[in-house]
Design a protein around this motif. Structure first.
Motif, PDB file in Angstrom:
ATOM      1  N   SER A   1     -24.064   5.563 -16.347  1.00  0.00           N
ATOM      2  CA  SER A   1     -22.739   4.938 -16.258  1.00  0.00           C
ATOM      3  C   SER A   1     -22.333   4.298 -17.574  1.00  0.00           C
ATOM      4  O   SER A   1     -21.276   3.691 -17.679  1.00  0.00           O
ATOM      5  N   GLY A   2     -23.207   4.396 -18.549  1.00  0.00           N
ATOM      6  CA  GLY A   2     -22.897   3.798 -19.838  1.00  0.00           C
ATOM      7  C   GLY A   2     -23.368   2.372 -19.940  1.00  0.00           C
ATOM      8  O   GLY A   2     -23.017   1.658 -20.867  1.00  0.00           O
ATOM      9  N   ALA A   3     -24.199   1.950 -19.000  1.00  0.00           N
ATOM     10  CA  ALA A   3     -24.745   0.606 -19.068  1.00  0.00           C
ATOM     11  C   ALA A   3     -25.827   0.571 -20.141  1.00  0.00           C
ATOM     12  O   ALA A   3     -26.100   1.557 -20.808  1.00  0.00           O
ATOM     13  N   ALA A   4     -26.453  -0.548 -20.280  1.00  0.00           N
ATOM     14  CA  ALA A   4     -27.421  -0.747 -21.365  1.00  0.00           C
ATOM     15  C   ALA A   4     -28.468   0.348 -21.395  1.00  0.00           C
ATOM     16  O   ALA A   4     -29.082   0.659 -20.388  1.00  0.00           O
ATOM     17  N   GLY A   5     -28.641   0.949 -22.544  1.00  0.00           N
ATOM     18  CA  GLY A   5     -29.681   1.951 -22.740  1.00  0.00           C
ATOM     19  C   GLY A   5     -30.555   1.556 -23.920  1.00  0.00           C
ATOM     20  O   GLY A   5     -30.294   0.557 -24.587  1.00  0.00           O
ATOM     21  N   LYS A   6     -31.561   2.341 -24.161  1.00  0.00           N
ATOM     22  CA  LYS A   6     -32.490   2.009 -25.239  1.00  0.00           C
ATOM     23  C   LYS A   6     -31.840   2.262 -26.587  1.00  0.00           C
ATOM     24  O   LYS A   6     -31.283   3.322 -26.836  1.00  0.00           O
ATOM     25  N   THR A   7     -31.921   1.263 -27.443  1.00  0.00           N
ATOM     26  CA  THR A   7     -31.367   1.379 -28.793  1.00  0.00           C
ATOM     27  C   THR A   7     -32.357   2.092 -29.709  1.00  0.00           C
ATOM     28  O   THR A   7     -33.534   1.747 -29.729  1.00  0.00           O
ATOM     29  N   THR A   8     -31.869   3.089 -30.428  1.00  0.00           N
ATOM     30  CA  THR A   8     -32.720   3.806 -31.375  1.00  0.00           C
ATOM     31  C   THR A   8     -32.225   3.533 -32.785  1.00  0.00           C
ATOM     32  O   THR A   8     -31.084   3.832 -33.121  1.00  0.00           O
ATOM     33  N   LEU A   9     -33.100   2.940 -33.598  1.00  0.00           N
ATOM     34  CA  LEU A   9     -32.752   2.629 -34.980  1.00  0.00           C
ATOM     35  C   LEU A   9     -32.986   3.844 -35.873  1.00  0.00           C
ATOM     36  O   LEU A   9     -33.791   4.715 -35.548  1.00  0.00           O
ATOM     37  N   PRO A  10     -32.297   3.920 -37.006  1.00  0.00           N
ATOM     38  CA  PRO A  10     -32.514   5.047 -37.938  1.00  0.00           C
ATOM     39  C   PRO A  10     -33.958   5.078 -38.424  1.00  0.00           C
ATOM     40  O   PRO A  10     -34.580   4.035 -38.628  1.00  0.00           O
TER      41      PRO A  10
ATOM     42  N   LEU B   1     -21.574  -0.537 -11.696  1.00  0.00           N
ATOM     43  CA  LEU B   1     -21.333   0.853 -11.301  1.00  0.00           C
ATOM     44  C   LEU B   1     -20.032   0.962 -10.520  1.00  0.00           C
ATOM     45  O   LEU B   1     -19.621   0.019  -9.813  1.00  0.00           O
ATOM     46  N   SER B   2     -19.407   2.109 -10.598  1.00  0.00           N
ATOM     47  CA  SER B   2     -18.216   2.351  -9.787  1.00  0.00           C
ATOM     48  C   SER B   2     -18.618   2.423  -8.319  1.00  0.00           C
ATOM     49  O   SER B   2     -19.799   2.586  -7.987  1.00  0.00           O
ATOM     50  N   ALA B   3     -17.665   2.311  -7.460  1.00  0.00           N
ATOM     51  CA  ALA B   3     -17.951   2.331  -6.010  1.00  0.00           C
ATOM     52  C   ALA B   3     -18.636   3.636  -5.616  1.00  0.00           C
ATOM     53  O   ALA B   3     -19.591   3.641  -4.819  1.00  0.00           O
ATOM     54  N   ASP B   4     -18.142   4.733  -6.166  1.00  0.00           N
ATOM     55  CA  ASP B   4     -18.743   6.030  -5.832  1.00  0.00           C
ATOM     56  C   ASP B   4     -20.187   6.100  -6.317  1.00  0.00           C
ATOM     57  O   ASP B   4     -21.078   6.591  -5.609  1.00  0.00           O
ATOM     58  N   LYS B   5     -20.441   5.612  -7.539  1.00  0.00           N
ATOM     59  CA  LYS B   5     -21.797   5.636  -8.084  1.00  0.00           C
ATOM     60  C   LYS B   5     -22.722   4.715  -7.299  1.00  0.00           C
ATOM     61  O   LYS B   5     -23.891   5.035  -7.073  1.00  0.00           O
TER      62      LYS B   5
ATOM     63  N   ASP C   1     -22.408   3.902  -4.118  1.00  0.00           N
ATOM     64  CA  ASP C   1     -22.690   4.524  -2.819  1.00  0.00           C
ATOM     65  C   ASP C   1     -23.695   5.665  -2.976  1.00  0.00           C
ATOM     66  O   ASP C   1     -24.593   5.837  -2.147  1.00  0.00           O
ATOM     67  N   GLU C   2     -23.532   6.414  -4.060  1.00  0.00           N
ATOM     68  CA  GLU C   2     -24.466   7.517  -4.322  1.00  0.00           C
ATOM     69  C   GLU C   2     -25.882   6.976  -4.533  1.00  0.00           C
ATOM     70  O   GLU C   2     -26.854   7.546  -4.028  1.00  0.00           O
ATOM     71  N   LEU C   3     -25.997   5.879  -5.285  1.00  0.00           N
ATOM     72  CA  LEU C   3     -27.306   5.268  -5.534  1.00  0.00           C
ATOM     73  C   LEU C   3     -27.908   4.739  -4.234  1.00  0.00           C
ATOM     74  O   LEU C   3     -29.080   5.012  -3.931  1.00  0.00           O
ATOM     75  N   TYR C   4     -27.121   3.969  -3.471  1.00  0.00           N
ATOM     76  CA  TYR C   4     -27.661   3.380  -2.224  1.00  0.00           C
ATOM     77  C   TYR C   4     -28.048   4.468  -1.231  1.00  0.00           C
ATOM     78  O   TYR C   4     -29.017   4.329  -0.476  1.00  0.00           O
ATOM     79  N   LYS C   5     -27.299   5.583  -1.215  1.00  0.00           N
ATOM     80  CA  LYS C   5     -27.629   6.688  -0.307  1.00  0.00           C
ATOM     81  C   LYS C   5     -28.991   7.288  -0.690  1.00  0.00           C
ATOM     82  O   LYS C   5     -29.823   7.580   0.181  1.00  0.00           O
ATOM     83  N   SER C   6     -29.229   7.436  -2.027  1.00  0.00           N
ATOM     84  CA  SER C   6     -30.507   7.978  -2.488  1.00  0.00           C
ATOM     85  C   SER C   6     -31.656   7.038  -2.136  1.00  0.00           C
ATOM     86  O   SER C   6     -32.735   7.468  -1.696  1.00  0.00           O
ATOM     87  N   VAL C   7     -31.420   5.728  -2.326  1.00  0.00           N
ATOM     88  CA  VAL C   7     -32.448   4.746  -1.989  1.00  0.00           C
ATOM     89  C   VAL C   7     -32.700   4.740  -0.485  1.00  0.00           C
ATOM     90  O   VAL C   7     -33.850   4.685  -0.026  1.00  0.00           O
ATOM     91  N   TYR C   8     -31.624   4.800   0.257  1.00  0.00           N
ATOM     92  CA  TYR C   8     -31.746   4.819   1.731  1.00  0.00           C
ATOM     93  C   TYR C   8     -32.607   6.001   2.187  1.00  0.00           C
ATOM     94  O   TYR C   8     -33.480   5.862   3.042  1.00  0.00           O
TER      95      TYR C   8
END
Length: 300
Positions: A29-38, A244-248, A250-257
Protein backbone atom coordinates in the motif's frame (compact mmCIF):
# COMPACT_ATOMS: atom_id res chain seq x y z
CA UNK A 1 -14.85 -26.16 31.67
CA UNK A 2 -12.46 -28.64 30.05
CA UNK A 3 -8.69 -28.68 30.46
CA UNK A 4 -6.97 -25.68 28.95
CA UNK A 5 -5.49 -26.74 25.55
CA UNK A 6 -1.78 -26.16 24.81
CA UNK A 7 -1.35 -24.89 21.27
CA UNK A 8 1.30 -22.28 22.06
CA UNK A 9 3.83 -23.48 19.44
CA UNK A 10 1.25 -23.70 16.68
CA UNK A 11 -0.22 -20.35 17.69
CA UNK A 12 3.21 -18.69 17.65
CA UNK A 13 3.95 -20.03 14.17
CA UNK A 14 0.52 -18.90 12.97
CA UNK A 15 1.05 -15.42 14.39
CA UNK A 16 4.30 -15.13 12.43
CA UNK A 17 2.43 -15.99 9.25
CA UNK A 18 -0.25 -13.41 10.02
CA UNK A 19 2.32 -10.73 10.70
CA UNK A 20 3.91 -11.48 7.36
CA UNK A 21 0.52 -11.03 5.70
CA UNK A 22 0.07 -7.70 7.46
CA UNK A 23 3.55 -6.53 6.54
CA UNK A 24 3.04 -7.49 2.92
CA UNK A 25 -0.29 -5.65 2.78
CA UNK A 26 1.23 -2.54 4.33
CA UNK A 27 4.24 -2.64 2.01
CA UNK A 28 2.05 -3.01 -1.07
CA UNK A 29 0.00 0.00 0.00
CA UNK A 30 3.04 2.22 0.02
CA UNK A 31 3.44 2.17 3.76
CA UNK A 32 6.84 2.09 5.40
CA UNK A 33 9.26 -0.22 3.65
CA UNK A 34 12.91 -1.02 4.07
CA UNK A 35 15.20 1.83 3.12
CA UNK A 36 18.11 0.89 0.87
CA UNK A 37 21.09 3.22 0.85
CA UNK A 38 23.41 3.59 -2.17
CA UNK A 39 26.23 1.08 -2.29
CA UNK A 40 29.78 2.33 -1.89
CA UNK A 41 32.18 -0.14 -3.48
CA UNK A 42 35.90 0.32 -2.89
CA UNK A 43 37.99 -0.79 -5.84
CA UNK A 44 40.57 -3.50 -5.28
CA UNK A 45 43.73 -3.68 -7.34
CA UNK A 46 44.17 -6.41 -9.91
CA UNK A 47 47.54 -7.92 -10.79
CA UNK A 48 47.98 -10.46 -13.54
CA UNK A 49 51.13 -12.06 -12.18
CA UNK A 50 53.45 -13.37 -14.92
CA UNK A 51 54.07 -17.11 -15.01
CA UNK A 52 57.56 -18.59 -14.72
CA UNK A 53 57.52 -19.09 -18.49
CA UNK A 54 56.63 -15.41 -18.99
CA UNK A 55 59.45 -14.35 -16.67
CA UNK A 56 61.95 -16.50 -18.61
CA UNK A 57 60.91 -14.77 -21.84
CA UNK A 58 61.24 -11.31 -20.25
CA UNK A 59 64.66 -12.18 -18.84
CA UNK A 60 65.86 -13.39 -22.25
CA UNK A 61 64.53 -10.23 -23.87
CA UNK A 62 66.37 -8.07 -21.33
CA UNK A 63 69.65 -9.88 -22.04
CA UNK A 64 69.12 -10.28 -25.78
CA UNK A 65 71.13 -7.22 -26.84
CA UNK A 66 73.87 -8.02 -24.31
CA UNK A 67 74.12 -11.56 -25.66
CA UNK A 68 74.14 -10.45 -29.30
CA UNK A 69 76.76 -7.76 -28.69
CA UNK A 70 79.02 -10.08 -26.69
CA UNK A 71 78.84 -12.94 -29.21
CA UNK A 72 79.51 -10.52 -32.09
CA UNK A 73 82.43 -9.04 -30.17
CA UNK A 74 83.93 -12.50 -29.52
CA UNK A 75 83.60 -13.43 -33.19
CA UNK A 76 84.93 -10.07 -34.33
CA UNK A 77 87.99 -10.39 -32.09
CA UNK A 78 88.56 -13.92 -33.35
CA UNK A 79 88.34 -12.79 -36.97
CA UNK A 80 90.66 -9.84 -36.30
CA UNK A 81 93.15 -12.13 -34.55
CA UNK A 82 93.06 -14.62 -37.42
CA UNK A 83 93.55 -11.83 -39.95
CA UNK A 84 96.50 -10.44 -37.96
CA UNK A 85 98.10 -13.90 -37.78
CA UNK A 86 97.65 -14.43 -41.52
CA UNK A 87 99.16 -11.00 -42.21
CA UNK A 88 102.18 -11.86 -40.03
CA UNK A 89 102.56 -15.17 -41.82
CA UNK A 90 102.44 -13.47 -45.19
CA UNK A 91 105.00 -10.92 -44.00
CA UNK A 92 107.34 -13.66 -42.73
CA UNK A 93 106.94 -15.59 -45.99
CA UNK A 94 107.73 -12.44 -47.99
CA UNK A 95 110.76 -11.72 -45.79
CA UNK A 96 111.93 -15.32 -46.23
CA UNK A 97 111.63 -15.09 -50.00
CA UNK A 98 113.41 -11.73 -49.98
CA UNK A 99 116.32 -12.90 -47.81
CA UNK A 100 116.72 -16.13 -49.81
CA UNK A 101 116.69 -14.11 -53.03
CA UNK A 102 119.34 -11.78 -51.55
CA UNK A 103 121.47 -14.77 -50.51
CA UNK A 104 121.09 -16.31 -53.96
CA UNK A 105 122.16 -13.05 -55.56
CA UNK A 106 125.13 -12.63 -53.20
CA UNK A 107 126.16 -16.24 -53.76
CA UNK A 108 125.96 -15.89 -57.53
CA UNK A 109 128.03 -12.67 -57.44
CA UNK A 110 130.66 -14.22 -55.15
CA UNK A 111 130.90 -17.35 -57.32
CA UNK A 112 131.32 -15.16 -60.41
CA UNK A 113 134.10 -13.19 -58.70
CA UNK A 114 135.89 -16.44 -57.82
CA UNK A 115 135.61 -17.67 -61.41
CA UNK A 116 136.92 -14.36 -62.77
CA UNK A 117 139.79 -14.31 -60.28
CA UNK A 118 141.02 -17.84 -60.98
CA UNK A 119 140.79 -17.23 -64.73
CA UNK A 120 142.76 -14.04 -64.43
CA UNK A 121 145.39 -15.82 -62.41
CA UNK A 122 145.39 -18.79 -64.77
CA UNK A 123 144.37 -21.20 -62.05
CA UNK A 124 141.29 -22.50 -64.00
CA UNK A 125 140.74 -25.99 -62.70
CA UNK A 126 143.19 -25.87 -59.87
CA UNK A 127 142.46 -27.20 -56.46
CA UNK A 128 142.55 -23.66 -55.14
CA UNK A 129 139.63 -22.66 -57.33
CA UNK A 130 137.70 -25.75 -56.38
CA UNK A 131 138.35 -25.20 -52.71
CA UNK A 132 137.20 -21.59 -52.86
CA UNK A 133 134.00 -22.59 -54.64
CA UNK A 134 133.27 -25.35 -52.13
CA UNK A 135 133.87 -23.02 -49.20
CA UNK A 136 131.59 -20.41 -50.74
CA UNK A 137 128.84 -22.93 -51.43
CA UNK A 138 129.05 -24.39 -47.91
CA UNK A 139 128.72 -20.90 -46.41
CA UNK A 140 125.85 -20.14 -48.79
CA UNK A 141 123.97 -23.31 -47.87
CA UNK A 142 124.59 -22.70 -44.17
CA UNK A 143 123.18 -19.20 -44.40
CA UNK A 144 120.25 -20.34 -46.53
CA UNK A 145 119.45 -23.09 -44.07
CA UNK A 146 119.64 -20.66 -41.14
CA UNK A 147 117.30 -18.19 -42.80
CA UNK A 148 114.90 -20.99 -43.75
CA UNK A 149 114.98 -22.43 -40.23
CA UNK A 150 114.43 -19.04 -38.58
CA UNK A 151 111.50 -18.01 -40.72
CA UNK A 152 110.22 -21.55 -41.03
CA UNK A 153 109.91 -21.77 -37.23
CA UNK A 154 108.11 -18.46 -37.05
CA UNK A 155 105.75 -19.46 -39.86
CA UNK A 156 105.12 -22.86 -38.24
CA UNK A 157 104.25 -21.15 -34.95
CA UNK A 158 101.85 -18.86 -36.77
CA UNK A 159 100.30 -21.81 -38.63
CA UNK A 160 99.70 -23.51 -35.28
CA UNK A 161 98.05 -20.36 -33.92
CA UNK A 162 95.95 -19.95 -37.07
CA UNK A 163 94.81 -23.57 -36.87
CA UNK A 164 93.81 -23.06 -33.22
CA UNK A 165 91.66 -19.98 -33.94
CA UNK A 166 88.48 -22.02 -34.47
CA UNK A 167 89.04 -24.03 -31.29
CA UNK A 168 89.73 -20.87 -29.30
CA UNK A 169 86.60 -19.26 -30.73
CA UNK A 170 84.50 -22.28 -29.77
CA UNK A 171 85.92 -22.22 -26.23
CA UNK A 172 85.32 -18.49 -25.89
CA UNK A 173 81.70 -18.97 -26.98
CA UNK A 174 81.29 -21.91 -24.58
CA UNK A 175 82.71 -19.85 -21.72
CA UNK A 176 80.35 -17.01 -22.56
CA UNK A 177 77.35 -19.35 -22.72
CA UNK A 178 78.17 -20.56 -19.21
CA UNK A 179 78.46 -16.96 -17.98
CA UNK A 180 75.27 -16.02 -19.85
CA UNK A 181 73.34 -18.91 -18.28
CA UNK A 182 74.41 -17.70 -14.82
CA UNK A 183 73.42 -14.11 -15.66
CA UNK A 184 70.09 -15.28 -17.09
CA UNK A 185 69.37 -17.27 -13.93
CA UNK A 186 70.24 -14.22 -11.82
CA UNK A 187 67.91 -12.04 -13.90
CA UNK A 188 65.09 -14.60 -13.64
CA UNK A 189 65.49 -14.72 -9.86
CA UNK A 190 65.38 -10.91 -9.68
CA UNK A 191 62.16 -10.85 -11.73
CA UNK A 192 60.60 -13.58 -9.55
CA UNK A 193 61.51 -11.56 -6.47
CA UNK A 194 59.85 -8.49 -7.99
CA UNK A 195 56.76 -10.61 -8.75
CA UNK A 196 56.56 -11.91 -5.17
CA UNK A 197 56.96 -8.39 -3.76
CA UNK A 198 54.26 -7.08 -6.10
CA UNK A 199 51.86 -9.87 -5.12
CA UNK A 200 52.51 -9.17 -1.45
CA UNK A 201 52.01 -5.44 -1.98
CA UNK A 202 48.72 -5.95 -3.88
CA UNK A 203 47.44 -8.47 -1.34
CA UNK A 204 48.24 -6.13 1.55
CA UNK A 205 46.44 -3.27 -0.18
CA UNK A 206 43.41 -5.42 -1.06
CA UNK A 207 43.21 -6.81 2.48
CA UNK A 208 43.02 -3.24 3.73
CA UNK A 209 40.34 -2.45 1.12
CA UNK A 210 38.35 -5.57 2.10
CA UNK A 211 38.52 -4.53 5.76
CA UNK A 212 37.32 -1.01 4.95
CA UNK A 213 34.60 -2.42 2.67
CA UNK A 214 33.36 -4.70 5.44
CA UNK A 215 33.19 -1.72 7.78
CA UNK A 216 31.28 0.31 5.20
CA UNK A 217 28.85 -2.56 4.57
CA UNK A 218 28.37 -3.06 8.28
CA UNK A 219 27.71 0.64 8.81
CA UNK A 220 25.32 0.70 5.84
CA UNK A 221 23.42 -2.33 7.14
CA UNK A 222 23.12 -0.78 10.61
CA UNK A 223 21.89 2.51 9.18
CA UNK A 224 19.34 0.77 6.95
CA UNK A 225 18.17 -1.36 9.86
CA UNK A 226 17.85 1.72 12.08
CA UNK A 227 15.91 3.62 9.44
CA UNK A 228 13.61 0.66 8.87
CA UNK A 229 13.12 0.13 12.60
CA UNK A 230 12.30 3.79 13.07
CA UNK A 231 9.85 3.66 10.19
CA UNK A 232 8.16 0.59 11.65
CA UNK A 233 7.92 2.28 15.04
CA UNK A 234 6.31 5.30 13.47
CA UNK A 235 4.00 3.10 11.50
CA UNK A 236 3.08 1.05 14.57
CA UNK A 237 2.30 4.18 16.52
CA UNK A 238 -0.02 5.30 13.74
CA UNK A 239 -1.88 1.95 13.80
CA UNK A 240 -0.51 1.01 10.41
CA UNK A 241 -3.35 -1.26 9.28
CA UNK A 242 -5.62 1.76 9.50
CA UNK A 243 -3.58 3.33 6.72
CA UNK A 244 -4.90 0.67 4.34
CA UNK A 245 -7.90 1.37 2.16
CA UNK A 246 -11.17 -0.27 3.15
CA UNK A 247 -10.85 -2.81 0.36
CA UNK A 248 -7.27 -3.67 1.35
CA UNK A 249 -8.26 -3.95 5.02
CA UNK A 250 -11.11 -6.30 4.19
CA UNK A 251 -8.86 -8.36 1.95
CA UNK A 252 -6.26 -8.62 4.73
CA UNK A 253 -8.80 -9.52 7.46
CA UNK A 254 -10.38 -12.13 5.15
CA UNK A 255 -6.95 -13.76 4.64
CA UNK A 256 -6.28 -13.72 8.38
CA UNK A 257 -9.74 -15.07 9.09
CA UNK A 258 -9.18 -17.99 6.73
CA UNK A 259 -5.94 -18.95 8.50
CA UNK A 260 -7.51 -18.68 11.95
CA UNK A 261 -10.59 -20.60 10.81
CA UNK A 262 -8.39 -23.41 9.46
CA UNK A 263 -6.38 -23.44 12.68
CA UNK A 264 -9.39 -23.63 15.02
CA UNK A 265 -11.14 -26.05 12.68
CA UNK A 266 -8.26 -28.49 13.16
CA UNK A 267 -9.11 -28.76 16.90
CA UNK A 268 -11.89 -30.45 18.72
CA UNK A 269 -14.92 -28.18 19.31
CA UNK A 270 -14.12 -27.92 23.04
CA UNK A 271 -10.45 -27.08 22.42
CA UNK A 272 -11.43 -24.49 19.80
CA UNK A 273 -13.92 -22.89 22.23
CA UNK A 274 -11.32 -22.66 25.00
CA UNK A 275 -8.65 -21.44 22.56
CA UNK A 276 -10.61 -18.51 21.12
CA UNK A 277 -12.09 -17.44 24.47
CA UNK A 278 -8.80 -17.43 26.33
CA UNK A 279 -6.44 -15.68 23.88
CA UNK A 280 -6.62 -12.05 22.76
CA UNK A 281 -4.50 -13.09 19.79
CA UNK A 282 -7.67 -13.65 17.72
CA UNK A 283 -9.15 -10.26 18.55
CA UNK A 284 -5.90 -8.38 17.83
CA UNK A 285 -5.61 -9.48 14.22
CA UNK A 286 -9.24 -9.27 13.08
CA UNK A 287 -11.76 -6.55 12.49
CA UNK A 288 -14.88 -6.65 14.63
CA UNK A 289 -16.91 -8.28 11.86
CA UNK A 290 -14.48 -11.15 11.25
CA UNK A 291 -13.73 -11.63 14.94
CA UNK A 292 -17.38 -12.06 15.88
CA UNK A 293 -17.91 -14.26 12.86
CA UNK A 294 -15.09 -16.50 14.13
CA UNK A 295 -16.35 -16.28 17.72
CA UNK A 296 -19.87 -17.29 16.69
CA UNK A 297 -18.45 -20.30 14.88
CA UNK A 298 -16.14 -21.62 17.62
CA UNK A 299 -16.61 -19.71 20.90
CA UNK A 300 -20.29 -20.09 21.83
Amino acid sequence: MGAFPNYSDERSALEDEIKQLESAAIASSGAAGKTTLPNTRLKQLEYDAPSDADINVVAQDKLSQFRTDTVNNIKSNSEANEKELNNKRAAYAAQLDSELASLDKSYAAAAENIDNDVLRRGLGRSSIAVGQKEELENEYMKLRKGVGSDYGGKIADLDAEINSVSAKLAKALDDFNIAYAAKLNETVNELKKERAEKIEEIEKYNNDIRYKQAKLDESKAKTESKLYSDALDQQSKANSTNTLSADKQDELYKSVYDKLDAFLGSMSPEDARLEINNHSFYRQHLSGYYYYKLLDKYGR
